[in-house]
Design a protein around this motif. Structure first.
Motif, PDB file in Angstrom:
ATOM      1  N   GLY A  41       3.946  -3.365   2.431  1.00  0.00           N
ATOM      2  CA  GLY A  41       2.192  -3.294   2.829  1.00  0.00           C
ATOM      3  C   GLY A  41       1.454  -2.849   0.950  1.00  0.00           C
ATOM      4  N   GLU A  42       0.314  -2.844   0.966  1.00  0.00           N
ATOM      5  CA  GLU A  42      -0.974  -2.921   0.156  1.00  0.00           C
ATOM      6  C   GLU A  42      -0.777  -1.564  -1.155  1.00  0.00           C
ATOM      7  OE1 GLU A  42      -4.123  -3.485  -2.149  1.00  0.00           O
ATOM      8  OE2 GLU A  42      -2.324  -5.208  -0.765  1.00  0.00           O
ATOM      9  N   ALA A  43      -0.366  -1.755  -1.660  1.00  0.00           N
ATOM     10  CA  ALA A  43       0.127  -0.837  -3.380  1.00  0.00           C
ATOM     11  C   ALA A  43      -1.478   0.243  -3.217  1.00  0.00           C
ATOM     12  CB  ALA A  43       0.390  -1.057  -4.966  1.00  0.00           C
ATOM     13  N   ASP A  54       6.527   5.122  -2.979  1.00  0.00           N
ATOM     14  CA  ASP A  54       7.837   3.962  -3.827  1.00  0.00           C
ATOM     15  C   ASP A  54       6.688   2.368  -4.316  1.00  0.00           C
ATOM     16  OD1 ASP A  54       9.495   5.219  -3.675  1.00  0.00           O
ATOM     17  OD2 ASP A  54      10.734   4.977  -1.549  1.00  0.00           O
ATOM     18  N   VAL A  55       6.245   1.872  -3.512  1.00  0.00           N
ATOM     19  CA  VAL A  55       5.671   1.027  -3.306  1.00  0.00           C
ATOM     20  C   VAL A  55       4.764   0.696  -4.418  1.00  0.00           C
ATOM     21  CG1 VAL A  55       3.604   1.445  -1.368  1.00  0.00           C
ATOM     22  CG2 VAL A  55       4.359  -1.358  -2.109  1.00  0.00           C
ATOM     23  N   VAL A  56       4.430   1.644  -4.615  1.00  0.00           N
ATOM     24  CA  VAL A  56       2.968   0.953  -6.088  1.00  0.00           C
ATOM     25  C   VAL A  56       4.271   1.655  -7.567  1.00  0.00           C
ATOM     26  CG1 VAL A  56       1.347   3.475  -7.294  1.00  0.00           C
ATOM     27  CG2 VAL A  56       1.043   2.684  -5.227  1.00  0.00           C
ATOM     28  N   SER A 370       3.910   5.711  10.357  1.00  0.00           N
ATOM     29  CA  SER A 370       3.699   4.976  10.395  1.00  0.00           C
ATOM     30  C   SER A 370       4.608   3.901  11.088  1.00  0.00           C
ATOM     31  CB  SER A 370       3.117   4.450   8.544  1.00  0.00           C
ATOM     32  OG  SER A 370       3.215   2.589   7.730  1.00  0.00           O
ATOM     33  N   ARG A 371       3.921   2.653  11.217  1.00  0.00           N
ATOM     34  CA  ARG A 371       5.107   1.294  11.946  1.00  0.00           C
ATOM     35  C   ARG A 371       5.815   0.608  10.255  1.00  0.00           C
ATOM     36  NH1 ARG A 371       5.135   0.591  17.448  1.00  0.00           N
ATOM     37  NH2 ARG A 371       7.178   0.019  16.888  1.00  0.00           N
ATOM     38  N   GLN A 372       5.317   0.791   8.993  1.00  0.00           N
ATOM     39  CA  GLN A 372       5.637   0.128   8.579  1.00  0.00           C
ATOM     40  C   GLN A 372       6.969   0.412   7.763  1.00  0.00           C
ATOM     41  OE1 GLN A 372       1.089   0.185   6.633  1.00  0.00           O
ATOM     42  NE2 GLN A 372       2.187  -1.475   5.095  1.00  0.00           N
ATOM     43  N   TYR A 373       6.922   1.087   7.575  1.00  0.00           N
ATOM     44  CA  TYR A 373       9.043   1.939   7.603  1.00  0.00           C
ATOM     45  C   TYR A 373       9.070   1.923   9.282  1.00  0.00           C
ATOM     46  CZ  TYR A 373       8.465   1.842   2.843  1.00  0.00           C
ATOM     47  OH  TYR A 373       8.229   1.627   1.249  1.00  0.00           O
ATOM     48  N   GLU A 374       9.728   0.569   9.797  1.00  0.00           N
ATOM     49  CA  GLU A 374      10.247   1.069  11.540  1.00  0.00           C
ATOM     50  C   GLU A 374      11.053   2.636  11.806  1.00  0.00           C
ATOM     51  OE1 GLU A 374       9.367   0.234  15.302  1.00  0.00           O
ATOM     52  OE2 GLU A 374       8.174  -0.814  13.251  1.00  0.00           O
ATOM     53  N   TRP A 401       0.787   2.608   5.638  1.00  0.00           N
ATOM     54  CA  TRP A 401       1.539   3.005   5.433  1.00  0.00           C
ATOM     55  C   TRP A 401       0.128   3.758   3.552  1.00  0.00           C
ATOM     56  CZ3 TRP A 401       4.958   6.629   5.251  1.00  0.00           C
ATOM     57  CH2 TRP A 401       5.602   6.697   3.673  1.00  0.00           C
ATOM     58  N   ALA A 402      -0.622   2.859   3.600  1.00  0.00           N
ATOM     59  CA  ALA A 402      -1.348   3.051   2.753  1.00  0.00           C
ATOM     60  C   ALA A 402      -2.412   4.188   3.285  1.00  0.00           C
ATOM     61  CB  ALA A 402      -2.908   1.917   2.152  1.00  0.00           C
ATOM     62  N   THR A 403      -2.660   4.200   4.619  1.00  0.00           N
ATOM     63  CA  THR A 403      -3.598   4.943   5.262  1.00  0.00           C
ATOM     64  C   THR A 403      -2.956   6.648   5.295  1.00  0.00           C
ATOM     65  OG1 THR A 403      -4.833   3.629   6.598  1.00  0.00           O
ATOM     66  CG2 THR A 403      -5.429   5.419   6.784  1.00  0.00           C
ATOM     67  N   LEU A 404      -1.841   6.427   5.572  1.00  0.00           N
ATOM     68  CA  LEU A 404      -1.180   7.677   5.277  1.00  0.00           C
ATOM     69  C   LEU A 404      -0.999   8.476   4.302  1.00  0.00           C
ATOM     70  CD1 LEU A 404       2.261   8.081   6.866  1.00  0.00           C
ATOM     71  CD2 LEU A 404       1.726   8.695   4.611  1.00  0.00           C
ATOM     72  N   GLY A 405      -1.309   7.351   2.530  1.00  0.00           N
ATOM     73  CA  GLY A 405      -1.332   8.056   1.634  1.00  0.00           C
ATOM     74  C   GLY A 405      -2.206   9.104   1.692  1.00  0.00           C
ATOM     75  N   GLN A 406      -3.218   8.484   2.083  1.00  0.00           N
ATOM     76  CA  GLN A 406      -4.612   8.980   1.989  1.00  0.00           C
ATOM     77  C   GLN A 406      -4.787   9.717   2.385  1.00  0.00           C
ATOM     78  OE1 GLN A 406      -7.395   5.821   3.017  1.00  0.00           O
ATOM     79  NE2 GLN A 406      -6.777   4.672   0.857  1.00  0.00           N
ATOM     80  N   GLN A 407      -4.600   9.825   3.713  1.00  0.00           N
ATOM     81  CA  GLN A 407      -4.486  11.399   4.362  1.00  0.00           C
ATOM     82  C   GLN A 407      -3.851  12.593   4.728  1.00  0.00           C
ATOM     83  OE1 GLN A 407      -4.222  10.588   8.727  1.00  0.00           O
ATOM     84  NE2 GLN A 407      -6.248   8.711   8.967  1.00  0.00           N
TER      85      GLN A 407
END
Length: 512
Positions: A41-43, A54-56, A370-374, A401-407
């Motif tokens: 996903g997006e960093a 990890d993606v960051v 998130s479903r980005q990590y299924e 995943w980005a929204t999860l990181g924010q929320q």
């Protein structure tokens, strides 16, 4: 938003932009030395001080560097520091000499003023920096290439913290440092050329990079800048990452589902990369606000979860997971059985009794995933059924995943968020133990054990203290380890020199 180095920003070629938007693979000699990397996903930030994702870490380690890093054996090694630090006998003073001739992407030379300003910001804003800030008396420049860190008490994990690429103590030019970083300028082997959110991040070789001269060893030693360019492509759907790898669209793909292993292994031109053991999925618990601030309800949650069913749903093949309670796998020095009798209880009746004891009123238990990590999502589905069988009302919030990181930064929005961690060489790198983490897990006895653990320098005593910390983790339900798992990545057969690591890097790879 576009990020770039001062004096080095250029637009990607129209052919590149058109191909990226179309999602097609690139061909032809102009791009023969470009490595295409599919990430989950997006960093959502290029300031790794502000993120533990990890993606960051995977992306930013290519253009931002730390004083130290880890070699292939997970030992701390110098990176921007000239050598390992001189440490006073009482363990309170670290004298760090810097490499001469290191250049930032804006053309300025790195010196001790840049390092001091960067470390002061790290101590103030990074989750791992804030965890040690109260033990740091001062960070000072003693000459243009020497920095001194003075501690109020000995702190054994300090060098590991300074070496870690996650919530990282990266070094910026002093002039660019701000509360919110908008000008991302580093010393790394690659520099940012172009960023189109949710489409691609294009990195190009930094021609003035000052590499170390030692042989490459994990993240340590020479960073050879073998590819001309590295392109990170956020691909949230796991099956799309698999198909893109198999078709040749991507040279490397991260976070692949376990069920794709056989197909990758049987396809000519691509190879699977299995990290065994990799890490552990975790249900992170909100101790700051909401339902799980009640210990009895946390115990009900712990009692109800069927770890074996959750892991099987997530991975499908027991070659990819292990139902295991200790925080470290077999063979690791930190492994302890303390407290693990509370692991994998799978007892919904016991959980129901605990909910009755707590006077549970049906308030929804909010699971953020998130479903980005299924595999996160699949574990959540099984957990939801078991928790509802125990009497919980469960509310699933499935976001990108980005929204999860924010929320997850707002304790009013969740009770559990699902994440995972690789097994880390130093337990204190797992910031979930710290009362300063976003979980807010603070309990007097646990905090005292953690303080003794981080100040103790004798390794055997530290192992004993970690066993006590793990026992307290289970008793107070600080967070919940689901089990252990192996991670699957894949790469083109012609991509040589890829290091098997949870945070893959590409400065030393060659592409045939």
């Amino acid at each position: 938003m576009r990020f770039g180095s001062k004096g080095h920003l250029r637009l990607a070629a129209p052919r590149l932009l058109a191909a990226l938007v179309a999602g097609t693979a690139l061909a032809g000699p102009a791009f023969a030395d470009t490595v295409n990397v599919a990430i989950v996903g997006e960093a959502d930030t290029f300031d790794p001080m502000m993120s533990t994702k990890d993606v960051v870490s995977i992306v930013t380690q290519h253009f931002l560097e730390t004083l130290y890093t880890f070699d292939g054996s997970w030992a701390v090694a110098p990176l921007l520091a000239a050598d390992m630090p001189e440490i006073s006998e009482d363990g309170l003073t670290y004298t760090i000499r810097l490499r001469d001739g290191v250049t930032f992407h804006d053309g300025s030379a790195m010196d001790s003023a840049d390092v001091v300003a960067s470390l002061e910001r790290w101590l103030a804003v990074a989750s791992r920096g804030k965890g040690v800030a109260d033990k740091v008396e001062a960070v000072e420049a003693t000459d243009p290439l020497t920095v001194e860190i003075r501690m109020t008490e000995a702190y054994a994990p300090l060098l590991s913290l300074l070496a870690f690429s996650n919530s990282a103590a990266v070094i910026y030019p002093q002039e660019t440092i701000a509360e919110t970083m908008t000008d991302i300028v580093g010393t790394g082997p690659y520099r940012i050329v172009e960023h189109v959110p949710d489409q691609y991040l294009q990195l190009a070789r930094f021609e003035d990079y000052a590499s170390r001269s030692e042989p490459s060893d994990g993240g340590a030693g020479a960073r050879t800048q073998a590819p001309d360019e590295i392109r990170f492509l956020p691909v949230p759907d796991a099956n799309t990452r698999v198909e893109g790898l198999l078709s040749g669209q991507y040279h490397f793909a991260d976070g692949l589902p376990a069920e794709s292993y056989a197909r990758i292994a049987e396809t000519e031109g691509v190879e699977p990369m299995l990290l065994r053991p990799f890490g552990w999925p975790v249900f992170a618990i909100n101790h700051k606000d909401g339902l799980l601030t009640d210990l009895t309800i946390r115990k009900a949650l712990q009692a109800a979860l069927p770890m074996d069913d959750m892991l099987y749903a997530a991975f499908g093949d027991d070659n990819f997971f292990v139902v295991d309670g200790p925080m470290y796998p077999e063979g690791w020095a930190w492994r302890s059985e303390a407290g693990t009798e509370l692991y994998n209880q799978n007892d919904q009746a016991k959980a129901a009794d605990l909910l009755a004891e707590a006077g549970y009123d049906g308030t929804p238990l909010r699971i953020l995933t998130s479903r980005q990590y299924e595999f996160h999502f699949k574990m959540a589905e099984v957990a939801k059924m078991a928790l509802e069988a125990a009497g919980f009302t469960v509310e699933m919030n499935v976001v990108d995943w980005a929204t999860l990181g924010q929320q997850r930064n707002d304790p009013a929005l969740w009770d559990i968020y699902i994440t995972h961690s690789p097994f880390l060489p130093e337990p204190a790198l797992t910031d979930l133990y710290a009362p300063t983490s976003r979980l807010g897990w603070s309990e007097p006895e646990k905090d005292a054990i953690l303080a003794r653990f981080t100040t103790e320098t004798d390794e055997e005593t530290r192992r004993e203290l970690f066993g006590q910390l793990q026992e307290k983790l289970y008793e107070d339900v600080g967070f919940i380890k689901i089990g252990g798992f192996n991670a699957l990545m894949g790469h083109a057969a012609g991509l040589e020199g890829v290091t098997a690591t949870p945070w893959p890097f590409f400065w030393n790879v060659t592409l045939d």
